[in-house]
Structures are given as structure tokens and as C-alpha cells.
Design a protein around this motif. Structure first.
Motif, PDB file in Angstrom:
ATOM      1  N   ARG A  98       0.857  -1.191   0.000  1.00 51.58           N
ATOM      2  CA  ARG A  98       0.000   0.000   0.000  1.00 51.58           C
ATOM      3  C   ARG A  98       0.893   1.241   0.000  1.00 51.58           C
ATOM      4  O   ARG A  98       1.705   1.441   0.900  1.00 51.58           O
ATOM      5  N   ILE A  99       0.735   2.067  -0.997  1.00 47.53           N
ATOM      6  CA  ILE A  99       1.524   3.293  -1.107  1.00 47.53           C
ATOM      7  C   ILE A  99       0.739   4.431  -0.448  1.00 47.53           C
ATOM      8  O   ILE A  99      -0.380   4.731  -0.865  1.00 47.53           O
ATOM      9  N   PRO A 100       1.276   5.067   0.594  1.00 43.38           N
ATOM     10  CA  PRO A 100       0.543   6.133   1.286  1.00 43.38           C
ATOM     11  C   PRO A 100       0.058   7.214   0.336  1.00 43.38           C
ATOM     12  O   PRO A 100       0.814   7.711  -0.501  1.00 43.38           O
ATOM     13  N   GLY A 101      -1.222   7.548   0.470  1.00 46.89           N
ATOM     14  CA  GLY A 101      -1.798   8.619  -0.321  1.00 46.89           C
ATOM     15  C   GLY A 101      -2.252   8.232  -1.718  1.00 46.89           C
ATOM     16  O   GLY A 101      -2.917   9.011  -2.392  1.00 46.89           O
ATOM     17  N   SER A 102      -1.914   7.036  -2.167  1.00 46.32           N
ATOM     18  CA  SER A 102      -2.226   6.664  -3.553  1.00 46.32           C
ATOM     19  C   SER A 102      -3.721   6.505  -3.793  1.00 46.32           C
ATOM     20  O   SER A 102      -4.193   6.617  -4.923  1.00 46.32           O
ATOM     21  N   HIS A 103      -4.489   6.272  -2.718  1.00 47.15           N
ATOM     22  CA  HIS A 103      -5.931   6.062  -2.861  1.00 47.15           C
ATOM     23  C   HIS A 103      -6.723   7.356  -2.758  1.00 47.15           C
ATOM     24  O   HIS A 103      -7.937   7.361  -2.964  1.00 47.15           O
ATOM     25  N   ILE A 104      -6.057   8.447  -2.443  1.00 42.82           N
ATOM     26  CA  ILE A 104      -6.760   9.710  -2.188  1.00 42.82           C
ATOM     27  C   ILE A 104      -6.900  10.507  -3.478  1.00 42.82           C
ATOM     28  O   ILE A 104      -5.912  10.866  -4.109  1.00 42.82           O
ATOM     29  N   LYS A 105      -8.139  10.762  -3.846  1.00 43.73           N
ATOM     30  CA  LYS A 105      -8.416  11.567  -5.042  1.00 43.73           C
ATOM     31  C   LYS A 105      -9.528  12.555  -4.687  1.00 43.73           C
ATOM     32  O   LYS A 105     -10.684  12.381  -5.052  1.00 43.73           O
ATOM     33  N   VAL A 106      -9.178  13.583  -3.950  1.00 45.43           N
ATOM     34  CA  VAL A 106     -10.149  14.563  -3.471  1.00 45.43           C
ATOM     35  C   VAL A 106     -10.232  15.737  -4.430  1.00 45.43           C
ATOM     36  O   VAL A 106      -9.221  16.367  -4.723  1.00 45.43           O
ATOM     37  N   ARG A 107     -11.411  16.009  -4.920  1.00 48.97           N
ATOM     38  CA  ARG A 107     -11.615  17.161  -5.806  1.00 48.97           C
ATOM     39  C   ARG A 107     -12.529  18.196  -5.159  1.00 48.97           C
ATOM     40  O   ARG A 107     -12.367  19.385  -5.370  1.00 48.97           O
ATOM     41  N   GLU A 108     -13.516  17.703  -4.403  1.00 51.78           N
ATOM     42  CA  GLU A 108     -14.389  18.596  -3.651  1.00 51.78           C
ATOM     43  C   GLU A 108     -14.137  18.382  -2.165  1.00 51.78           C
ATOM     44  O   GLU A 108     -13.732  17.309  -1.739  1.00 51.78           O
ATOM     45  N   ILE A 109     -14.382  19.418  -1.390  1.00 53.97           N
ATOM     46  CA  ILE A 109     -14.172  19.346   0.054  1.00 53.97           C
ATOM     47  C   ILE A 109     -15.497  19.020   0.720  1.00 53.97           C
ATOM     48  O   ILE A 109     -16.463  19.775   0.609  1.00 53.97           O
ATOM     49  N   ASP A 110     -15.537  17.896   1.394  1.00 54.00           N
ATOM     50  CA  ASP A 110     -16.761  17.419   2.036  1.00 54.00           C
ATOM     51  C   ASP A 110     -16.650  17.653   3.537  1.00 54.00           C
ATOM     52  O   ASP A 110     -15.830  17.014   4.209  1.00 54.00           O
ATOM     53  N   VAL A 111     -17.445  18.565   4.056  1.00 57.59           N
ATOM     54  CA  VAL A 111     -17.398  18.915   5.470  1.00 57.59           C
ATOM     55  C   VAL A 111     -18.768  18.689   6.090  1.00 57.59           C
ATOM     56  O   VAL A 111     -19.768  19.211   5.582  1.00 57.59           O
ATOM     57  N   PRO A 112     -18.845  17.926   7.170  1.00 56.99           N
ATOM     58  CA  PRO A 112     -20.137  17.723   7.834  1.00 56.99           C
ATOM     59  C   PRO A 112     -20.765  19.050   8.226  1.00 56.99           C
ATOM     60  O   PRO A 112     -20.061  19.999   8.604  1.00 56.99           O
ATOM     61  N   ASP A 113     -22.089  19.123   8.165  1.00 53.31           N
ATOM     62  CA  ASP A 113     -22.782  20.376   8.453  1.00 53.31           C
ATOM     63  C   ASP A 113     -22.490  20.888   9.859  1.00 53.31           C
ATOM     64  O   ASP A 113     -22.348  22.103  10.060  1.00 53.31           O
ATOM     65  N   ASP A 114     -22.391  19.966  10.845  1.00 55.05           N
ATOM     66  CA  ASP A 114     -22.154  20.435  12.208  1.00 55.05           C
ATOM     67  C   ASP A 114     -20.782  21.081  12.353  1.00 55.05           C
ATOM     68  O   ASP A 114     -20.612  22.060  13.095  1.00 55.05           O
ATOM     69  N   VAL A 115     -19.799  20.560  11.612  1.00 56.68           N
ATOM     70  CA  VAL A 115     -18.459  21.147  11.652  1.00 56.68           C
ATOM     71  C   VAL A 115     -18.472  22.526  11.009  1.00 56.68           C
ATOM     72  O   VAL A 115     -17.952  23.502  11.574  1.00 56.68           O
ATOM     73  N   MET A 116     -19.067  22.629   9.829  1.00 62.19           N
ATOM     74  CA  MET A 116     -19.079  23.919   9.151  1.00 62.19           C
ATOM     75  C   MET A 116     -19.917  24.939   9.904  1.00 62.19           C
ATOM     76  O   MET A 116     -19.572  26.132   9.948  1.00 62.19           O
ATOM     77  N   ASN A 117     -20.999  24.492  10.526  1.00 59.67           N
ATOM     78  CA  ASN A 117     -21.808  25.414  11.324  1.00 59.67           C
ATOM     79  C   ASN A 117     -21.009  25.960  12.505  1.00 59.67           C
ATOM     80  O   ASN A 117     -21.142  27.136  12.872  1.00 59.67           O
TER      81      ASN A 117
END
Length: 326
Positions: free
Chosen positions: A295-314
Motif C-alpha cells: 500500500r503506497i501512502p496517499g495513492s488512494h486519495i483523489k479529493v476534488r471537492e471538500i466534504d465537510v459535515p454540516d455540524d463542523v461547518m456550522n
């Protein structure tokens, strides 16, 4: 809820400005938060931002601190964050670090007197994106113990390594010397989830899988004594070599009005001083390891949009209203 990076950046910057931080601090911290989210390090992205916002409000972070830079040697950079954030301290000397590393082959950075550094991989990744191999560590308020000790002695004391890879994004490894990060325990407690065995102890120093009990207790190092040894080494670099507070002496990052005053230590190397074809060799080796099932660290991460739970953003947005969420 999902956000485009521009919209998320606007929210973060606005919240940081709303609690009194100046433009330079708001810009540096915002970029670090967005970078953590895009790297998949959500626990130290928006989820960690309220710790900074509350820190500004309560005085644990100086809202107008200007880092003091000195050069102890040609390849040694020191920065006193002066009770501010490590991200701004890093920004103030980033160009010097890159230039000096490319001139002398290696450079060290020692930052002291700062708030928690957020995502440690943020610092090493940026250096790797500039063509340097980087190794870094930091300390924090003591929140980790050992089974034989039972007292708070270390921060989570992570270590991060990053290296440029030919025709690809950098390889970045970022992990705590604790079995997990405190923010992960806090998230599990809020969700009513249990913890794996070996992650934490309760107030009495008894191992627990109850996240709520762990919140009142302490974290444990990964791998028992081996993890504790790594934590000690990282502490010596992050606090001893920088002149920052030892974790045992650092005021709590989420309580009171005093800065934790902790440290960040980085080493950056120009790889082709030692091996001219380093980036190509590393790319080939990573491919070979991947084909072997590693397993290569970070190789599975493909983030294009930022997903933040509503309670955190609130909670982030609430700091601009003058009534921060509980």
C-alpha cells in the motif's frame, strides 16, 4: 455538504478574520486547512479549525504575531512564532529554505513558540513539491502516556516524510507516534463510537475502548515501547532542538489563555546532490512496490471537492456570529 475549494477557502478565511486575526495569519491558516482537506487529512482540516478559532478568541494564539526569523548558520533557519501559528512562520521562510537547500544541499528549520502545527504533512509536502526531500516532526500539549508511566509526557509527536517523484505527485507519509490522533478520539466520542484496543487509557490509567472515557484520559503510543521511543526522539527534535516547550510544560491548546509554545523541526535535502536520478529511481521503486501489493501512502486519495459535515461547518461559521457553537 460538499464545497468547491474556492468556496471552502472563503468560509475559512472569513471565520479566521472574524475572530480578529490579521490578513497574513488568515491566509496562511486558510491555505493549510484547504491543503489538509484536499490531501484527505480531514481530522486536521476544517474539523481542527475551531480549535484555532477558539484559540484566537481566548488569547492562546496571538492575532497579529509576526514571526521573528534568524539564521543561526548558512543551512540553519530559526523562527520564533511569537505565540502565533506555525503556518505563517513557515510561509515567512519557505523561499529561504528552498533556496538554501538547493544551494547547500541540506537545510534545517527550527520553529518555536507556536500553536499546534495542524497537518504536519502540509510542511513536508510543500517542500517536496519544490523538489526537496523533507523530514519533519512537531510536539504538542502532553496528551500521551505509556502503560508503565500513566502520566501525560508527550504530545502525539508525529513524523512526516515527503519526497518528489518523477512525473507524479510527491510521496507523503504523515503519522503520529501515538496509536491515533486526539482529534480522532474526539470525533469517535462525538459519534458514540468505540475505540480499538491499545489506543487510550481512562482517567485512572486503565486501557479503554470507550471514546468518552478516553477523552478524559490519555493516548497510548503505537507499538508499545517502540512507539514511545519514537515519541521521545521526536520530542527531542521538536522541543529540544527548537527551544520550544517540552510537551509536559506546554499549556493546553484547548484551554486557558496561554500559548502552548510548542515546536516544529524540519530537514530539507536536495536529493540530486546525493543521487542525480533520485526522482526517477523513486518512481520506479514505488511502482515495483505497488505491483508487489504494498500500500503506497496517499495513492488512494483523489479529493476534488471538500466534504465537510454540516455540524463542523456550522461551528466554524458560528465564530463569525459572536456566539461560537458548543
Amino acid at each position: 455538504m460538499k464545497y468547491e475549494s474556492g468556496a471552502a477557502r472563503h468560509i475559512a478565511f472569513g471565520a479566521i478574520k472574524a475572530v480578529g486575526a490579521n490578513d497574513a495569519i488568515a491566509h496562511s491558516l486558510t491555505e493549510a486547512v484547504i491543503s489538509a482537506e484536499l490531501a484527505g487529512s480531514k481530522a486536521v482540516g476544517f474539523a481542527h479549525l475551531p480549535d484555532y478559532l477558539d484559540g484566537f478568541v481566548q488569547g492562546r494564539i496571538a492575532v497579529n504575531a509576526e514571526p521573528q526569523v534568524t539564521f543561526a548558520a548558512l543551512a540553519a533557519v530559526r523562527v520564533d512564532a511569537r505565540g502565533g501559528i506555525a503556518q505563517l512562520a513557515f510561509d515567512r521562510v519557505f523561499g529561504e529554505i528552498v533556496d538554501r537547500a538547493k544551494t547547500y544541499g541540506v537545510v534545517t528549520l527550527a520553529v518555536s513558540n507556536s500553536f499546534t502545527v495542524g497537518e504536519l504533512g502540509y510542511y513536508t509536502r510543500r517542500l517536496a513539491e519544490s523538489g526537496l526531500v523533507a523530514l519533519g516532526t512537531c510536539n504538542a500539549t502532553a496528551q500521551m502516556t505509556t502503560l508503565e508511566c500513566g502520566k501525560p509526557v508527550y504530545g502525539t509527536n508525529p513524523v512526516s516524510f515527503a519526497a518528489p517523484v518523477a512525473n507524479d505527485r510527491p510521496l507523503v507519509i504523515d503519522q503520529a507516534s501515538s496509536a491515533t490522533a486526539f482529534v480522532s478520539v474526539r470525533r469517535a466520542a462525538q459519534a458514540g463510537e468505540t475505540l480499538p484496543e491499545g489506543w487510550a487509557v481512562d482517567e485512572q490509567g486503565v486501557p479503554t475502548t470507550d471514546a468518552r472515557a478516553a477523552i478524559k484520559g490519555l493516548l497510548l503510543p503505537f507499538g508499545g515501547a517502540r512507539g514511545a521511543n519514537i515519541a521521545m526522539m521526536m520530542e527531542i527534535l521538536a522541543a529540544g532542538m527548537t527551544g520550544a516547550n517540552w510537551s509536559m510544560d506546554a499549556p493546553h491548546y484547548a484551554k486557558g489563555s496561554e500559548t502552548p509554545g510548542i515546536g516544529l523541526f524540519l530537514v530539507a535535502l536536495k536529493a540530486d546532490v546525493f543521487a542525480e536520478d533520485f526522482e526517477a529511481r523513486l518512481a520506479a521503486q514505488i511502482e515495483r512496490l505497488a505491483q508487489a501489493g504494498v500500500r503506497i501512502p496517499g495513492s488512494h486519495i483523489k479529493v476534488r471537492e471538500i466534504d465537510v459535515p454540516d455540524d463542523v461547518m456550522n461551528k466554524v461559521r458560528s465564530f463569525g456570529s459572536g456566539k461560537p457553537a458548543a
